[in-house]
Write an enzyme that holds these catalytic residues in place. Structure first.
Site, PDB file in Angstrom:
ATOM      1  N   LYS A 162       0.860  -1.308   0.026  1.00  0.00           N
ATOM      2  CA  LYS A 162      -0.224   0.042  -0.248  1.00  0.00           C
ATOM      3  C   LYS A 162       0.793   1.366  -0.108  1.00  0.00           C
ATOM      4  CE  LYS A 162      -3.434   2.342   2.904  1.00  0.00           C
ATOM      5  NZ  LYS A 162      -4.464   2.426   3.882  1.00  0.00           N
TER       6      LYS A 162
ATOM      7  N   ARG B 158      -5.369  -4.437   6.002  1.00  0.00           N
ATOM      8  CA  ARG B 158      -6.061  -5.719   6.377  1.00  0.00           C
ATOM      9  C   ARG B 158      -7.419  -5.807   5.562  1.00  0.00           C
ATOM     10  NH1 ARG B 158      -4.864  -2.195  10.350  1.00  0.00           N
ATOM     11  NH2 ARG B 158      -6.557  -1.167  11.560  1.00  0.00           N
TER      12      ARG B 158
ATOM     13  N   HIS C 144      -6.616 -32.546  17.731  1.00  0.00           N
ATOM     14  CA  HIS C 144      -5.635 -33.687  18.109  1.00  0.00           C
ATOM     15  C   HIS C 144      -4.545 -32.757  18.643  1.00  0.00           C
ATOM     16  CE1 HIS C 144      -7.171 -37.374  16.699  1.00  0.00           C
ATOM     17  NE2 HIS C 144      -8.025 -36.658  15.849  1.00  0.00           N
TER      18      HIS C 144
ATOM     19  N   LYS D 199       9.086  -1.171  14.205  1.00  0.00           N
ATOM     20  CA  LYS D 199       9.777  -0.965  13.069  1.00  0.00           C
ATOM     21  C   LYS D 199      10.803   0.161  13.010  1.00  0.00           C
ATOM     22  CE  LYS D 199       5.656  -1.018   9.849  1.00  0.00           C
ATOM     23  NZ  LYS D 199       4.926  -0.146   9.201  1.00  0.00           N
TER      24      LYS D 199
HETATM   25  O1  F6P Z   1       2.059  -4.008   9.988  1.00  0.00           O
HETATM   26  C1  F6P Z   1       1.644  -2.850   9.634  1.00  0.00           C
HETATM   27  C2  F6P Z   1       1.071  -2.624   8.204  1.00  0.00           C
HETATM   28  O2  F6P Z   1       1.095  -1.172   7.979  1.00  0.00           O
HETATM   29  C3  F6P Z   1      -0.102  -3.291   8.054  1.00  0.00           C
HETATM   30  O3  F6P Z   1      -1.425  -2.607   8.402  1.00  0.00           O
HETATM   31  C4  F6P Z   1      -0.039  -3.410   6.431  1.00  0.00           C
HETATM   32  O4  F6P Z   1      -0.849  -4.461   6.101  1.00  0.00           O
HETATM   33  C5  F6P Z   1       1.422  -3.975   6.180  1.00  0.00           C
HETATM   34  O5  F6P Z   1       2.192  -3.122   7.248  1.00  0.00           O
HETATM   35  C6  F6P Z   1       2.093  -3.733   5.092  1.00  0.00           C
HETATM   36  O6  F6P Z   1       2.143  -2.496   4.786  1.00  0.00           O
HETATM   37  P1  F6P Z   1       2.204  -2.191   2.979  1.00  0.00           P
HETATM   38  O7  F6P Z   1       1.070  -2.761   2.348  1.00  0.00           O
HETATM   39  O8  F6P Z   1       2.325  -0.593   2.932  1.00  0.00           O
HETATM   40  O9  F6P Z   1       3.427  -2.645   2.751  1.00  0.00           O
END
Ligand code: F6P
Length: 560
Positions: free
Chosen positions: A212, A283, A399, A523
């Site tokens: 994204k 998500r 199991h 991060k």
């Molecule tokens: O883990 C944080 C996050 O921002 C998620 O919400 C997202 O899905 C993932 O990292 C990947 O982000 P991107 O699609 O911007 O690489």
């Protein structure tokens, strides 16, 4: 507060909450008696949403509790919040964004305009571009740099840019066109990219870099690793000259992102990029261009059905009366378990091998959404939020961890999911194996609900000292979700169901279910610590004693 989003209503101060507390205090769970006393309990507490048949009757609820939970939804103005989401108000307050994943699957005539953007037109224009591309790859018209058709799609992404596509690809494997395989690289552990690429033919491999933001460390690192592997491997087999590396990237790399400028910086032709928008949370994005790998694998017609499935549940959630509204009821039930009965986790147990990544997918959806301690106005939450979601497909879980669900000391509500018609029917000595499989589903939910008394155990001739260990208290709550078959539409319906359940819980708790600030600190620290790991002593000294010791252990034990 920005965007005129009203402050959250404190659910714990509502009349319904007080009455639910009283109901909890007087609750004597007895599913055996409740079913015996009310022969229509199963029918009264079973509902339909799209193709989903949802039986809530084995939950620790009665009419009064359901009524008060619905009252709670009214008091926190859930219907208004829901409309605010569907109409594009900036309900993602901390990021000042609309939350419009529902627009990704709305029909072409939905005509939604938000913040001056004709969302519906943009969504459908992008979908048409994805479908044309998918058709090109599937037909062999889109060729690699040496003229060969594509056989393997490698999706590079993480979090929402990975979990959704993997889960849906696995769920819809029976719909995947012969001769096309998808692989998914997410972890920055170099084993992941090695394992997924080393045996591939670069001439027939297409890489989708899905991010994204197009800034995510893991994804950009993996994308560079895969680009290096692909170009080197093409060159090594004499398929391209060093001068043709750029041309090879344009034939073997496409991108999915909201940041098309960054895609270009990476070296991918923006014409080979599929966009989406900041109002799609990571998500919540598998139904956007993030699903491109899936669209290629299952084809545009199936992808359209997949989106239509989501939309069916969106419509149900938006319009079904509260007392029959399945996502609303299931979300409120989760509130009942977390806030009144003390549940800290929730199991999701699909009796469909194709859904083997469903729990992993739901972990991001639910826990990144609702794992929050402040409300959308910045004030602290007033009650517990965000239970842990987990699970494995039945019967494997039986199991492994079902022991704890049956006889442990913790209350673990569980969703059982199954389909009537299996994807891969098989007979074993004249017996339909799916029927044996489903018998396990039905047996488990019955055993969890109704248990086994000491008298019943004794009646089997069990020695007295073993009787307590063999007693099942019962009253372990389950929801059963069934569908005719695991079609693309049903997979879309299941995802949308859980998206809206998550929304409902978030609204009751007053939290912004659409931001994820909690992943930022780790991060940032990883970037700061990296020089220490790489041998910078000053950076090492700046770390805490535990971290220093761990890094020193690494340095002492690393062999190259
Ligand atoms: O883990 C944080 C996050 O921002 C998620 O919400 C997202 O899905 C993932 O990292 C990947 O982000 P991107 O699609 O911007 O690489």
């Amino acid at each position: 507060m920005s965007n005129k989003i009203p402050a959250p209503i404190d659910a714990t101060h509502t009349d319904a909450w007080l009455r639910l507390n009283l109901l909890r205090e007087n609750l004597k769970p007895d599913l055996r008696r409740w079913f015996a006393d009310n022969p229509t309990r199963a029918a009264e507490l079973s509902f339909t949403a799209g193709d989903l048949f949802v039986d809530l009757s084995k939950n620790l609820i009665n009419k009064k509790i359901v009524q008060e939970l619905l009252q709670l939804a009214e008091e926190v103005k859930l219907a208004e919040r829901r409309e605010a989401m569907f109409t594009g108000q900036h309900i993602n307050v901390t990021e000042d964004r609309a939350v419009l994943h529902t627009a990704l699957r709305a029909p072409a005539d939905a005509g939604l305009v938000v913040d001056g953007q004709n969302v519906t037109e943009d969504v459908h224009a992008t979908l048409e571009k994805i479908y044309a591309f998918a058709d090109g790859v599937r037909s062999g018209e889109w060729k690699g740099v040496t003229g060969k058709p594509i056989e393997t799609i490698v999706n590079v992404g993480i979090g929402g840019s990975d979990l959704g596509p993997v889960m849906v690809y696995e769920a819809l494997k029976p719909y995947v066109r012969d001769g096309i395989e998808c692989r998914f690289i997410s972890n920055i552990d170099p084993s992941d990219s090695y394992n997924k690429t080393h045996d591939l033919d670069p001439e027939t491999t297409l890489v989708i870099v899905a991010s994204k933001t197009f800034t995510t460390l893991e994804t950009l690192t993996n994308a560079r690793l895969v680009r290096g592997w692909l170009l080197d491997a093409l060159e090594a087999k004499g398929a391209i000259t060093p001068e043709q590396r750029g041309a090879a990237v344009s034939k073997h790399f496409v991108a999915v992102s909201t940041a098309l400028d960054k895609v270009a910086e990476f070296g991918i032709d923006p014409n080979n990029a599929f966009g989406f928008w900041d109002w799609v949370g990571g998500r919540y994005s598998v139904d956007s261009a993030v699903g491109t790998a899936v669209a290629i694998a299952i084809g545009p017609d199936n992808f359209r059905d997949f989106l239509a499935g989501f939309h069916t549940i969106d419509e149900h959630f938006r319009t079904a009366p509260a007392a029959e509204n399945v996502p609303l009821l299931m979300g409120l039930l989760n509130v009942w378990y977390v806030n009144f009965l003390g549940a800290a986790s929730h199991a999701v147990l699909p009796y469909a091998q194709e859904l083997h990544r469903f729990a992993a997918y739901l972990q991001q959806l639910t826990m990144e959404s609702n794992g929050k301690s402040v409300r959308w106005d910045g004030s602290p939450v007033t009650t517990k939020t965000g239970e842990v979601f987990w699970g494995e497909p039945g019967t494997n879980g039986q199991h492994a961890f079902y022991q704890l669900i049956h006889q442990g000391t913790q209350l673990i509500p569980a969703d059982f999911i199954a389909v009537a018609t299996p994807a891969r029917p098989q007979q074993d000595e004249g017996v339909d194996v799916h029927e044996v499989f489903l018998a396990n589903f039905f047996a488990q939910t019955a055993a969890l609900a109704f248990g086994k008394t000491a008298e019943e155990v004794r009646a089997e001739g069990t020695p007295e000292h073993i009787v307590p260990a063999r007693v099942f208290e019962g009253n372990r709550p389950t929801t059963s979700i069934m569908a005719p078959a695991l079609t693309p539409s049903v997979v879309g319906q299941l995802i949308a169901l859980y998206e809206h359940i998550t929304f409902v819980q978030g609204i009751v708790w007053g939290i912004d279910s659409f931001d994820q600030w909690g992943v930022e600190l780790g991060k940032k620290l990883a970037l700061e610590i990296a020089p220490a790991v790489q041998g910078d002593n000053a950076a090492l000294e700046a770390q805490d004693p535990s971290t220093q010791a761990l890094i020193r252990y690494y340095q002492a034990n690393r062999t190259r």
